[in-house]
Design an enzyme around this catalytic site. Structure first.
Site, PDB file in Angstrom:
ATOM      1  CB  CYS A   1      45.550  49.348  49.984  1.00 32.42           C
ATOM      2  SG  CYS A   1      45.694  47.732  49.236  1.00 32.42           S
TER       3      CYS A   1
ATOM      4  CG  HIS B   1      47.640  52.074  47.711  1.00 35.22           C
ATOM      5  ND1 HIS B   1      48.632  51.313  48.291  1.00 35.22           N
ATOM      6  CD2 HIS B   1      46.813  51.206  47.071  1.00 35.22           C
ATOM      7  CE1 HIS B   1      48.416  50.036  48.007  1.00 35.22           C
ATOM      8  NE2 HIS B   1      47.326  49.940  47.271  1.00 35.22           N
TER       9      HIS B   1
ATOM     10  CG  ASN C   1      49.540  47.111  46.180  1.00 35.68           C
ATOM     11  OD1 ASN C   1      49.611  47.340  47.376  1.00 35.68           O
ATOM     12  ND2 ASN C   1      48.395  47.101  45.523  1.00 35.68           N
TER      13      ASN C   1
HETATM   14  O1  UT7 Z   1      45.722  47.742  46.216  1.00 35.81           O
HETATM   15  C1  UT7 Z   1      44.832  47.565  45.166  1.00 35.81           C
HETATM   16  C2  UT7 Z   1      45.249  46.390  44.360  1.00 35.81           C
HETATM   17  N1  UT7 Z   1      44.827  46.271  43.004  1.00 35.81           N
HETATM   18  C3  UT7 Z   1      45.052  47.155  42.006  1.00 35.81           C
HETATM   19  O2  UT7 Z   1      45.491  48.251  42.189  1.00 35.81           O
HETATM   20  C4  UT7 Z   1      44.712  46.649  40.619  1.00 35.81           C
HETATM   21  C5  UT7 Z   1      44.287  47.741  39.681  1.00 35.81           C
HETATM   22  N2  UT7 Z   1      44.386  47.250  38.282  1.00 35.81           N
HETATM   23  C6  UT7 Z   1      45.533  47.244  37.606  1.00 35.81           C
HETATM   24  O3  UT7 Z   1      46.553  47.691  38.097  1.00 35.81           O
HETATM   25  C7  UT7 Z   1      45.525  46.713  36.186  1.00 35.81           C
HETATM   26  O4  UT7 Z   1      44.182  46.468  35.793  1.00 35.81           O
HETATM   27  C8  UT7 Z   1      46.355  45.405  36.009  1.00 35.81           C
HETATM   28  C9  UT7 Z   1      47.834  45.726  36.160  1.00 35.81           C
HETATM   29  C10 UT7 Z   1      45.939  44.370  37.022  1.00 35.81           C
HETATM   30  C11 UT7 Z   1      46.144  44.869  34.598  1.00 35.81           C
HETATM   31  O5  UT7 Z   1      46.518  45.852  33.636  1.00 35.81           O
HETATM   32  P1  UT7 Z   1      45.568  46.163  32.404  1.00 35.81           P
HETATM   33  O6  UT7 Z   1      46.215  47.210  31.598  1.00 35.81           O
HETATM   34  O7  UT7 Z   1      44.199  46.456  32.952  1.00 35.81           O
HETATM   35  O8  UT7 Z   1      45.621  44.809  31.616  1.00 35.81           O
HETATM   36  P2  UT7 Z   1      44.416  43.885  31.147  1.00 35.81           P
HETATM   37  O9  UT7 Z   1      43.858  43.138  32.293  1.00 35.81           O
HETATM   38  O10 UT7 Z   1      43.471  44.694  30.293  1.00 35.81           O
HETATM   39  O11 UT7 Z   1      45.142  42.864  30.197  1.00 35.81           O
HETATM   40  C12 UT7 Z   1      45.670  43.276  28.937  1.00 35.81           C
HETATM   41  C13 UT7 Z   1      46.338  42.081  28.301  1.00 35.81           C
HETATM   42  C14 UT7 Z   1      45.484  40.836  28.313  1.00 35.81           C
HETATM   43  O12 UT7 Z   1      45.754  40.108  27.120  1.00 35.81           O
HETATM   44  P3  UT7 Z   1      44.753  40.209  25.850  1.00 35.81           P
HETATM   45  O13 UT7 Z   1      43.427  39.729  26.380  1.00 35.81           O
HETATM   46  O14 UT7 Z   1      44.732  41.666  25.470  1.00 35.81           O
HETATM   47  O15 UT7 Z   1      45.382  39.321  24.867  1.00 35.81           O
HETATM   48  C15 UT7 Z   1      45.998  40.041  29.477  1.00 35.81           C
HETATM   49  O16 UT7 Z   1      45.787  38.643  29.348  1.00 35.81           O
HETATM   50  O17 UT7 Z   1      47.522  41.744  29.047  1.00 35.81           O
HETATM   51  C16 UT7 Z   1      47.475  40.355  29.425  1.00 35.81           C
HETATM   52  N3  UT7 Z   1      48.156  40.203  30.695  1.00 35.81           N
HETATM   53  C17 UT7 Z   1      49.480  40.022  30.789  1.00 35.81           C
HETATM   54  N4  UT7 Z   1      50.442  39.923  29.855  1.00 35.81           N
HETATM   55  C18 UT7 Z   1      51.719  39.746  30.286  1.00 35.81           C
HETATM   56  C19 UT7 Z   1      47.629  40.239  31.952  1.00 35.81           C
HETATM   57  N5  UT7 Z   1      48.600  40.082  32.853  1.00 35.81           N
HETATM   58  C20 UT7 Z   1      49.760  39.940  32.160  1.00 35.81           C
HETATM   59  C21 UT7 Z   1      51.087  39.751  32.554  1.00 35.81           C
HETATM   60  N6  UT7 Z   1      52.019  39.683  31.578  1.00 35.81           N
HETATM   61  N7  UT7 Z   1      51.483  39.681  33.843  1.00 35.81           N
END
Ligand code: UT7
Length: 336
Positions: free
Chosen positions: A111, A263, A293
């Site tokens: 990226c 980005h 993204n």
């Molecule tokens: O170019 C670089 C590319 N990558 C990035 O920029 C990624 C950087 N990271 C992020 O943007 C974030 O970490 C994510 C968007 C990927 C995830 O967001 P988060 O706030 O860190 O969520 P999390 O992984 O802590 O998950 C929170 C909850 C979990 O459930 P529990 O364990 O709290 O019950 C996940 O299972 O949200 C759940 N979850 C979802 N729920 C609904 C994860 N994905 C989803 C989803 N829809 N799509």
């Protein structure tokens, strides 16, 4: 010491993937995606190859620059989703644009790729006084390597392309800082597709860090895998670090920037990074809601849209800043 952008262009495929569409094949909902990422819809290719998207963006940038493509001395294409191992995307884009006198190569810094490539173009033009213009393209088809069974990552990515025609210019604002932390390679990666060859042993090739328990394999063993939290943590520090390092090199005060084009990975990452830099969100170009993204294409698509809408004007002091797999980070401070 500077770089002048003569023209920009972008291309987004017609296909769309809304948050609502995603609910049909993963357990998610529009509210979660919008509040956690800022994304509502992404564009996805409907059959066109990655090079085609890049070529369309390049033609639009050449048009906007109003130059003769035969005067382009260098083409750098940046992508993680090239159509071929060889030839390079840049050679194909040379064929499509008529930039017959250009040296061509591709660059992979994920990226951060567009920012890396712009800086390489600057260095090339500076040391080759007879070279007039460079063409930098970022084209990505992330829908090819996205794991649509992994709800924590597939909600993020989209397809698109953008390009810029640049020339070297003395006595104008310019500074850059590029960097990487390869120890973070394991936090965001996609394996290369392997050929069916008697000399390829896929078992032996799989390193232990190729597996995240949270990322289902399914039919996507070559799809993208990421540890979202680690990447998030890295991004919120790496972007401010890169921008500050570029500014410090020339004693530039970041507060005097007119616009920042970061980005477009996650609106919360952008907001936290800007807070760390003590820069108001009004100065930030944001289009993540409509594109998601698009890896290396995200910064130049945002730049092109901001230029065309008048959000970025001639004379504005701008900062292009990104991070990505590698893990890489990069920033350029320049005058538009
Ligand atoms: O170019 C670089 C590319 N990558 C990035 O920029 C990624 C950087 N990271 C992020 O943007 C974030 O970490 C994510 C968007 C990927 C995830 O967001 P988060 O706030 O860190 O969520 P999390 O992984 O802590 O998950 C929170 C909850 C979990 O459930 P529990 O364990 O709290 O019950 C996940 O299972 O949200 C759940 N979850 C979802 N729920 C609904 C994860 N994905 C989803 C989803 N829809 N799509």
């Amino acid at each position: 010491m500077g770089l002048h952008i003569l023209g920009t262009g972008s291309f987004t495929p017609d296909g769309t993937l809304t948050n609502e569409d995603l609910t049909k094949f993963i357990e998610t909902n529009d509210e979660w995606i919008r509040t956690r990422t800022g994304i509502s819809v992404r564009h996805v290719a409907t059959g066109e190859p990655t090079w085609y998207m890049g070529a369309e963006a390049a033609k639009s940038a050449i048009d906007a620059a109003g130059i003769d493509p035969a005067e382009i001395a260098l083409i750098i294409d940046t992508t993680i989703t090239q159509d071929y191992c060889t030839p390079s995307m840049s050679c194909i884009i040379q064929r499509e644009t008529g930039a017959v006198n250009a040296a061509c190569f591709d660059l992979n810094a994920a990226c951060s790729g567009f920012v890396y490539a712009m800086d390489m173009a600057h260095r090339f033009l500076k040391t080759e006084p007879d070279s007039k213009y460079a063409l930098v393209i970022a084209n990505e088809q992330l829908s090819r390597i996205t794991n649509y069974e992994d709800r924590s990552s597939c909600i993020l990515f989209g397809d698109g392309a953008a390009a810029a025609v640049v020339e070297y210019k003395e006595d104008t604002l310019y500074s850059s800082h590029l960097g990487a932390d390869g120890t973070g390679a394991k936090y965001l990666f996609a394996k290369s597709a392997l050929p069916d060859s008697p000399f390829v042993d896929e078992e032996k090739l799989s390193y232990e860090w190729h597996d995240f328990s949270s990322a289902p394999e399914g039919n996507y063993s070559h799809g993208m895998k990421q540890d979202g939290k680690e990447v998030y943590r890295f991004a919120t520090h790496a972007m401010p670090k890169a921008a500050k390092a570029a500014a410090d090199k020339i004693g530039f005060e970041l507060g005097s920037l007119d616009k920042i084009v970061p980005h477009q990975a996650n609106i919360r990452i952008i907001e936290t990074a800007m807070k760390n830099l003590k820069l108001p969100m009004e100065k930030v170009v944001v289009n993540i809601k409509q594109h998601g993204n698009t890896s290396s294409a995200s910064i130049p698509i945002a730049l092109d849209e901001a230029v065309r809408s008048g959000e970025i004007k001639r004379g504005d002091k701008i900062c292009l800043v990104g991070f990505g797999a590698g893990l890489t980070y990069a920033a350029i401070i320049m005058e538009y």
